[in-house]
Design a protein around this motif. Structure first.
Motif, mmCIF file in Angstrom:
data_model
loop_
_atom_site.group_PDB
_atom_site.id
_atom_site.type_symbol
_atom_site.label_atom_id
_atom_site.label_comp_id
_atom_site.label_asym_id
_atom_site.label_seq_id
_atom_site.Cartn_x
_atom_site.Cartn_y
_atom_site.Cartn_z
ATOM 1 N N ARG A 91 0.829 -1.208 0.000
ATOM 2 C CA ARG A 91 0.000 0.000 0.000
ATOM 3 C C ARG A 91 0.863 1.258 0.000
ATOM 4 N NH1 ARG A 91 -2.869 -2.594 3.942
ATOM 5 N NH2 ARG A 91 -2.299 -1.018 5.475
ATOM 6 N N ALA A 92 2.005 1.198 0.688
ATOM 7 C CA ALA A 92 2.911 2.348 0.709
ATOM 8 C C ALA A 92 3.423 2.649 -0.691
ATOM 9 C CB ALA A 92 4.073 2.068 1.655
ATOM 10 N N ARG A 93 3.810 1.620 -1.417
ATOM 11 C CA ARG A 93 4.287 1.831 -2.785
ATOM 12 C C ARG A 93 3.170 2.396 -3.666
ATOM 13 N NH1 ARG A 93 6.685 -3.226 -6.009
ATOM 14 N NH2 ARG A 93 4.480 -3.840 -5.874
ATOM 15 N N ALA A 94 1.963 1.876 -3.508
ATOM 16 C CA ALA A 94 0.835 2.371 -4.294
ATOM 17 C C ALA A 94 0.511 3.824 -3.955
ATOM 18 C CB ALA A 94 -0.385 1.487 -4.053
ATOM 19 N N ALA A 95 0.823 4.228 -2.710
ATOM 20 C CA ALA A 95 0.541 5.598 -2.278
ATOM 21 C C ALA A 95 1.636 6.573 -2.690
ATOM 22 C CB ALA A 95 0.352 5.633 -0.764
ATOM 23 N N GLY A 96 2.695 6.078 -3.332
ATOM 24 C CA GLY A 96 3.747 6.963 -3.815
ATOM 25 C C GLY A 96 5.013 6.984 -2.996
ATOM 26 N N CYS A 97 5.105 6.147 -1.974
ATOM 27 C CA CYS A 97 6.347 6.081 -1.201
ATOM 28 C C CYS A 97 7.438 5.443 -2.063
ATOM 29 C CB CYS A 97 6.149 5.265 0.073
ATOM 30 S SG CYS A 97 5.048 6.039 1.280
ATOM 31 N N THR A 98 8.634 5.991 -1.990
ATOM 32 C CA THR A 98 9.731 5.539 -2.837
ATOM 33 C C THR A 98 10.823 4.804 -2.080
ATOM 34 O OG1 THR A 98 10.862 7.680 -2.588
ATOM 35 C CG2 THR A 98 9.339 7.432 -4.448
ATOM 36 N N GLU A 99 10.849 4.958 -0.772
ATOM 37 C CA GLU A 99 11.924 4.381 0.035
ATOM 38 C C GLU A 99 11.348 3.898 1.357
ATOM 39 O OE1 GLU A 99 16.385 5.848 1.378
ATOM 40 O OE2 GLU A 99 14.740 7.278 1.541
ATOM 41 N N ALA A 100 11.727 2.688 1.761
ATOM 42 C CA ALA A 100 11.280 2.140 3.039
ATOM 43 C C ALA A 100 12.488 1.911 3.932
ATOM 44 C CB ALA A 100 10.531 0.830 2.826
ATOM 45 N N LEU A 101 12.378 2.330 5.175
ATOM 46 C CA LEU A 101 13.462 2.217 6.140
ATOM 47 C C LEU A 101 12.992 1.399 7.338
ATOM 48 C CD1 LEU A 101 14.507 5.973 6.110
ATOM 49 C CD2 LEU A 101 15.657 4.121 4.892
ATOM 50 N N THR A 102 13.924 0.722 7.970
ATOM 51 C CA THR A 102 13.611 0.012 9.199
ATOM 52 C C THR A 102 14.899 -0.219 9.963
ATOM 53 O OG1 THR A 102 12.343 -1.836 10.118
ATOM 54 C CG2 THR A 102 13.822 -2.348 8.295
ATOM 55 N N GLY A 103 14.797 -0.772 11.149
ATOM 56 C CA GLY A 103 15.971 -1.082 11.965
ATOM 57 C C GLY A 103 15.714 -2.317 12.788
ATOM 58 N N ASN A 104 16.770 -3.094 12.986
ATOM 59 C CA ASN A 104 16.643 -4.332 13.760
ATOM 60 C C ASN A 104 17.857 -4.530 14.646
ATOM 61 O OD1 ASN A 104 15.319 -5.741 10.815
ATOM 62 N ND2 ASN A 104 14.120 -5.417 12.656
ATOM 63 N N ASP A 105 17.610 -5.039 15.851
ATOM 64 C CA ASP A 105 18.712 -5.483 16.689
ATOM 65 C C ASP A 105 19.502 -6.544 15.937
ATOM 66 O OD1 ASP A 105 19.539 -5.499 19.843
ATOM 67 O OD2 ASP A 105 19.805 -7.487 18.947
ATOM 68 N N ALA A 106 20.824 -6.502 16.070
ATOM 69 C CA ALA A 106 21.665 -7.431 15.314
ATOM 70 C C ALA A 106 21.415 -8.881 15.691
ATOM 71 C CB ALA A 106 23.141 -7.079 15.528
ATOM 72 N N ASP A 107 20.868 -9.127 16.881
ATOM 73 C CA ASP A 107 20.577 -10.496 17.315
ATOM 74 C C ASP A 107 19.148 -10.929 17.009
ATOM 75 O OD1 ASP A 107 23.144 -10.878 18.311
ATOM 76 O OD2 ASP A 107 22.633 -10.065 20.279
ATOM 77 N N ASN A 108 18.360 -10.030 16.422
ATOM 78 C CA ASN A 108 16.961 -10.349 16.113
ATOM 79 C C ASN A 108 16.904 -11.068 14.763
ATOM 80 O OD1 ASN A 108 14.201 -10.494 15.875
ATOM 81 N ND2 ASN A 108 13.825 -8.330 16.285
ATOM 82 N N GLU A 109 17.365 -12.298 14.752
ATOM 83 C CA GLU A 109 17.482 -13.039 13.500
ATOM 84 C C GLU A 109 16.146 -13.256 12.792
ATOM 85 O OE1 GLU A 109 19.741 -16.569 14.149
ATOM 86 O OE2 GLU A 109 21.530 -15.487 14.805
#
Length: 309
Positions: free
Chosen positions: A266-284
């Motif tokens: 839905r984000a792409r359909a709404a015109g978003c061009t870039e998605a960001l996120t973050g994860n703990d290095a141990d959160n496999e």
């Protein structure tokens, strides 16, 4: 040239814009907007003794800090300061002055242990260690190109599962709060978090100016919220996952993946061009899910800790 440290002036739009701009230059893997900066300053509870600081050189904001006590942790005496200086204005004393100001403020309000996120680059780690901080856990920033990347196709929903948006909970967000509170308790961290105050959660999270309720997606199993992916957007084409989680009773069924995939489509359909996120290095598990989506690690940060004596 003289560097000074002062509090952010929330009544001055140019000052808030400068704070957000410096943060974007130093940490482009997160969403920084003046509205988001102001929201945190205004809505963080008083017992956090929260401050937004700027380092200023000859009238130009060149460094920033967000500091406070971990008010939502069951363990008292824990403080944090996250300090970022413009990459083209380093080695002018701004970082050291911000650290000293932050430590004095937090110690005065009872902090015995301080945490600080530091980008995993040699000069940053040396700076932290020089100020008495030792490295602890690490986390990754990840990025997904929504224009040129290929999202996995939407998966059919299992029997009894439906996907709703946060907007569908506008009349009563409490079920979403309860889901968020349970998953936050299990988030990997040096500092345990407890969401117990519904009214505070409403002010801090539900009313956050970047929360996109139309893109935030919740998976329900037989009508009960079971997993979710919370989305923030900056209005300029950037999308960030604020939190993804699953209630303990429903883990291992791929529900968070379903929710996040629907949100990204839905984000792409709404015109978003870039998605960001973050994860703990141990959160496999979450790293594996994000790899499945096509995210790539773009930077790493290391949390540092210092015991005050």
């Amino acid at each position: 040239m003289t560097v000074i440290v002062r509090d952010l002036r929330p009544q001055d739009p140019a000052d808030v814009e400068s704070f957000a701009h410096v943060r974007h230059l130093a940490l482009p893997y997160m969403l920084w907007t003046p509205a988001g900066v102001l929201h945190r300053l205004v809505h963080t509870p008083a017992d956090a003794h929260y401050r937004s600081l700027v380092a200023e050189e000859d009238g130009e904001v060149i460094g920033t800090a967000q500091i406070g006590l971990a008010h939502d942790s069951p363990e008292p005496g824990q403080g944090y300061h996250n300090i970022y200086v413009r990459p083209d204005r380093v080695r002018r004393g701004a970082g050291a002055l911000l650290v000293r100001t932050a430590e004095e403020h937090l110690a005065a309000h009872g902090a015995a242990k301080l945490f600080s996120w530091v980008l995993d680059e040699p000069q940053n780690r040396v700076f932290a260690e020089r100020h008495g901080y030792r490295p602890s856990r690490s986390a990754h920033f990840l990025r997904l190109d929504l224009v040129n990347g290929t999202l996995p196709p939407l998966q059919p929903l299992p029997p009894g599962v439906e996907l709703r948006t946060a907007a569908d909970f506008a009349d009563d967000p409490r079920p979403f709060f309860e889901l968020d509170a349970e998953t936050a308790e299990d988030e990997p961290s040096d500092v345990n978090t407890e969401f117990t105050d519904y009214d505070l959660w409403i002010e801090e999270n539900w009313k956050h100016p970047l929360l996109d309720r139309a893109l935030t997606t919740i998976a329900l199993v037989d009508g009960r919220p079971a997993a979710f992916s919370a989305a923030h957007t900056d209005g300029a084409g950037r999308y960030a996952t604020a939190m993804t989680g699953t209630a303990r009773a429903f883990r291992g069924r791929g529900l968070a993946k379903l929710a996040k995939n629907a949100s990204l489509h839905r984000a792409r359909a709404a015109g978003c061009t870039e998605a960001l996120t973050g994860n703990d290095a141990d959160n496999e598990p979450m790293l594996a899910i994000n790899k499945w989506f096509g995210y790539e690690i773009c930077a790493t940060e290391v949390r540092h800790v210092r015991e005050l004596t």
